[in-house]
Design a protein around this motif. Structure first.
Motif, PDB file in Angstrom:
ATOM      1  N   ASN A 153     -28.496  26.332  -1.762  1.00 33.69           N
ATOM      2  CA  ASN A 153     -29.756  27.022  -1.997  1.00 33.69           C
ATOM      3  C   ASN A 153     -30.574  26.189  -2.978  1.00 33.69           C
ATOM      4  O   ASN A 153     -30.146  25.120  -3.413  1.00 33.69           O
ATOM      5  N   SER A 177     -29.456  20.601   9.075  1.00 39.98           N
ATOM      6  CA  SER A 177     -29.673  22.048   9.010  1.00 39.98           C
ATOM      7  C   SER A 177     -30.955  22.349   8.246  1.00 39.98           C
ATOM      8  O   SER A 177     -31.044  22.073   7.037  1.00 39.98           O
ATOM      9  N   LYS A 179     -31.941  25.319   7.513  1.00 34.26           N
ATOM     10  CA  LYS A 179     -31.651  26.443   6.619  1.00 34.26           C
ATOM     11  C   LYS A 179     -30.913  26.007   5.360  1.00 34.26           C
ATOM     12  O   LYS A 179     -31.185  26.526   4.264  1.00 34.26           O
ATOM     13  N   SER A 180     -29.988  25.076   5.484  1.00 34.50           N
ATOM     14  CA  SER A 180     -29.150  24.701   4.344  1.00 34.50           C
ATOM     15  C   SER A 180     -29.578  23.415   3.649  1.00 34.50           C
ATOM     16  O   SER A 180     -29.453  23.291   2.433  1.00 34.50           O
ATOM     17  N   VAL A 183     -34.962  23.353   3.880  1.00 30.43           N
ATOM     18  CA  VAL A 183     -35.818  24.373   3.255  1.00 30.43           C
ATOM     19  C   VAL A 183     -35.477  24.600   1.782  1.00 30.43           C
ATOM     20  O   VAL A 183     -36.364  24.567   0.924  1.00 30.43           O
ATOM     21  N   TYR A 194     -35.331  16.346   7.859  1.00 29.87           N
ATOM     22  CA  TYR A 194     -34.573  16.979   8.944  1.00 29.87           C
ATOM     23  C   TYR A 194     -34.224  15.939   9.998  1.00 29.87           C
ATOM     24  O   TYR A 194     -35.104  15.279  10.559  1.00 29.87           O
ATOM     25  N   GLU A 204     -27.226  28.591  11.201  1.00 24.49           N
ATOM     26  CA  GLU A 204     -27.972  27.587  10.439  1.00 24.49           C
ATOM     27  C   GLU A 204     -29.406  27.427  10.955  1.00 24.49           C
ATOM     28  O   GLU A 204     -30.140  26.569  10.475  1.00 24.49           O
ATOM     29  N   HIS A 205     -29.813  28.251  11.906  1.00 20.17           N
ATOM     30  CA  HIS A 205     -31.156  28.131  12.466  1.00 20.17           C
ATOM     31  C   HIS A 205     -32.200  28.785  11.558  1.00 20.17           C
ATOM     32  O   HIS A 205     -31.948  29.833  10.961  1.00 20.17           O
ATOM     33  N   CYS A 206     -33.363  28.166  11.465  1.00 24.77           N
ATOM     34  CA  CYS A 206     -34.534  28.782  10.844  1.00 24.77           C
ATOM     35  C   CYS A 206     -35.759  27.983  11.270  1.00 24.77           C
ATOM     36  O   CYS A 206     -35.633  26.931  11.906  1.00 24.77           O
TER      37      CYS A 206
END
Length: 231
Positions: A153, A177, A179-180, A183, A194, A204-206
């Protein structure tokens, strides 16, 4: 804008193959339970179990194996055989012993960046398994530091880039990822790069942070050298 001094790299599916082995094991798992549902339904139940269990088992093969066992008990209404449980455990052990396959451009990219930047491996998952994969990859000597964390995070990246680098503002995180890896790194104030992999775990999708000025997307790791020279 401060110049770039520190680059963090994700490990699984950024530097070496990982999700492929999960998918193959999942196919093996669903085939064991064909009498109790179609593959799509069983996979959906497994994903639900994985989502529930993250808070207990964390990320990695051991948690995945326990989630498979839980799903087998669930879909068979408690009638799963000891032999099937044994096969699930064997599948998990095979994943933990699978040889490491580094991805294209991984070694040459790290070799070109090492020495000019502080290079940090930032990966989440089971400690023993991640240490094993790093050792087998032959890439360990190229990193200035290795951080195996329970989750990723913004606070994670802020802590790591302050500890090993000159803070998030002069740092970059590279991974597959959104998400991890991407972002939360951008949220911490660093660059987020990315590098998509053909297979990405559903959890892990966003959405891509396309409007963020510190977001970049590359087709492969080999493009990273040109990117860092432009920052």
């Amino acid at each position: 804008m401060s110049s770039l001094s520190t680059i963090g790299f994700d490990a699984d599916d950024t530097l070496w193959q990982n999700e492929t082995f999960y998918r193959l094991t999942e196919e093996r798992f669903t085939s064991l339970l064909t009498e109790h549902g179609d593959a799509h339904t069983i996979s959906s139940r497994l994903l639900e179990a994985e989502r529930r269990n993250l808070q207990f088992y964390g990320f990695g093969i051991k948690g995945f194996t326990l989630s498979m066992i839980e799903t087998a008990i669930d879909v068979t209404e408690g009638r799963v055989s000891a032999a099937t449980i044994g096969e699930i455990l064997a599948a998990g052990r095979e994943m933990l012993a699978h040889p490491i396959e580094t991805l294209p451009h991984a070694r040459e990219t790290l070799e070109q960046l090492a020495g000019s930047y502080r290079i940090i491996l930032i990966t989440k998952g089971d400690l023993f398994d991640q240490e094993r994969k790093l050792a087998q990859s032959g890439l360990g000597e190229l990193f200035d530091a290795v951080e195996i964390v329970s989750d990723k995070n913004a606070a994670t990246y802020e802590r790591i880039f302050n500890r090993y680098g000159d803070g998030p503002n002069r740092s970059m995180m590279v991974g597959n990822s959104l998400k991890s890896d991407v972002v939360p790194a951008i949220q911490a104030g660093s660059w987020g790069v990315y590098v998509p992999h053909a297979l990405t775990w559903a959890l892990e999708h966003c959405d891509e942070p396309s409007d963020e000025p510190r977001y970049k997307r590359l087709a492969h790791l080999g493009e990273l050298i040109d990117l860092v020279t432009q920052i």
